[in-house]
Write an enzyme that holds these catalytic residues in place. Structure first.
Site, short mmCIF file in Angstrom:
data_model
loop_
_atom_site.label_atom_id
_atom_site.label_comp_id
_atom_site.label_asym_id
_atom_site.label_seq_id
_atom_site.Cartn_x
_atom_site.Cartn_y
_atom_site.Cartn_z
N ASP A 10 0.86 -1.17 0.00
CA ASP A 10 0.00 0.00 0.00
C ASP A 10 0.91 1.23 0.00
O ASP A 10 2.10 1.14 0.33
CB ASP A 10 -0.89 -0.03 1.24
CG ASP A 10 -1.79 1.18 1.35
OD1 ASP A 10 -2.37 1.59 0.32
OD2 ASP A 10 -1.93 1.72 2.46
N ASP A 12 -0.02 5.05 1.18
CA ASP A 12 -0.17 5.90 2.37
C ASP A 12 -0.28 5.07 3.64
O ASP A 12 -1.13 4.17 3.73
CB ASP A 12 -1.40 6.80 2.22
CG ASP A 12 -1.36 7.60 0.94
OD1 ASP A 12 -0.57 8.54 0.85
OD2 ASP A 12 -2.12 7.26 0.00
#
Length: 256
Positions: A10, A12
């Site tokens: 991922d 953020d």
């Protein structure tokens, strides 16, 4: 020689610091220790790819050009630490758009796998949100929740989903080394045409609270489709042609 294995990250809260609807490249900041950790993963021979939901585009908060500028800044910070990413893929849609690329739907993973030539079942998916873990489960990958970003808040919700829990990507390195050296049963295709698949759909899904009061857990919407749809789609890709559903809670809502 087998295909290269990938760590799917991922963005953020996993690679860079969590910023609510990040829209300024100047605010991109690597999570402490992540660059060194990713460099070690590279040295292990692993590929690195980032998949990220960016609904700010669909909401009109910023445009696609700004997302690219943010990704260029992230790549520049990693390049300065000797780390190169194999790819960055993002979904610009909102949850209401019902697309197939917004995590946890498998579209982004399928794009990355096609572009880079890897098997999603042989990946390690690392993220700080439930949707990252659900994506990994959807494609048959190994999953790891990090406690950076929103990870600490999501830990309880991921209790029955994630394969591993770690403080951050750096602290995951020993576990990743073990994962890499293990034989991966996901790479072995079963003799599916001679087999049926049994899907257990009986539980109420108590951790989901009110969400599963009126709708059984497998029929809850994930990326615009019931979660069971994603499971059956994965089943079909593996060569299975018939599934047996063992249902109990609100069983009358299941239809052949």
């Amino acid at each position: 020689m087998g295909r290269r294995r990938y760590v799917v990250l991922d963005r953020d809260g996993t690679v860079i610091m969590e910023r609510h609807y990040l829209s300024d490249p100047a605010h991109v900041e690597l999570i402490p220790g992540v660059a060194q950790a990713l460099r070690h993963l590279r040295q292990m021979g692993l590929g690195l790819v980032v998949l990220t939901n960016q609904s700010g585009v669909g909401r009109g908060l910023f445009d696609a050009q700004r997302v690219e500028e943010i990704h260029q800044r992230m790549r520049a910070l990693l390049d300065a630490e000797g780390v190169q990413l194999d790819g960055v893929f993002y979904c610009p849609h909102t949850p209401d758009d019902g697309c197939q690329c917004r995590k946890p739907a498998p579209g982004l993973m399928e794009q990355a796998a096609t572009h880079l030539g890897f098997d999603p079942r042989e990946c390690l998916v690392i993220g700080d949100k439930v949707c990252d873990i659900e994506l990994g489960k959807c494609v048959g990958a190994t999953t790891m929740l990090v406690r950076t970003g929103y990870g600490t808040q999501m830990e309880e919700a991921c209790g029955g989903l994630a394969d591993h829990f770690v403080d951050d990507v750096a602290s995951a390195l020993p576990m990743i080394r073990q994962w890499l050296t293990r034989a991966t049963p996901r790479a072995v295709r079963l003799s599916a045409p001679a087999m049926d698949l049994v899907v257990l759909c009986g539980g109420r899904g108590s951790r989901l609270g009110a969400l599963s009061t009126q709708t059984p857990k497998p029929l809850l919407q994930v990326g615009g489709q019931p979660f069971l749809w994603h499971v059956l789609r994965w089943m079909k890709r593996q060569g299975f042609r018939r599934a047996v559903l063992a249902a109990h809670h609100l069983a009358e809502q299941f239809q052949a």
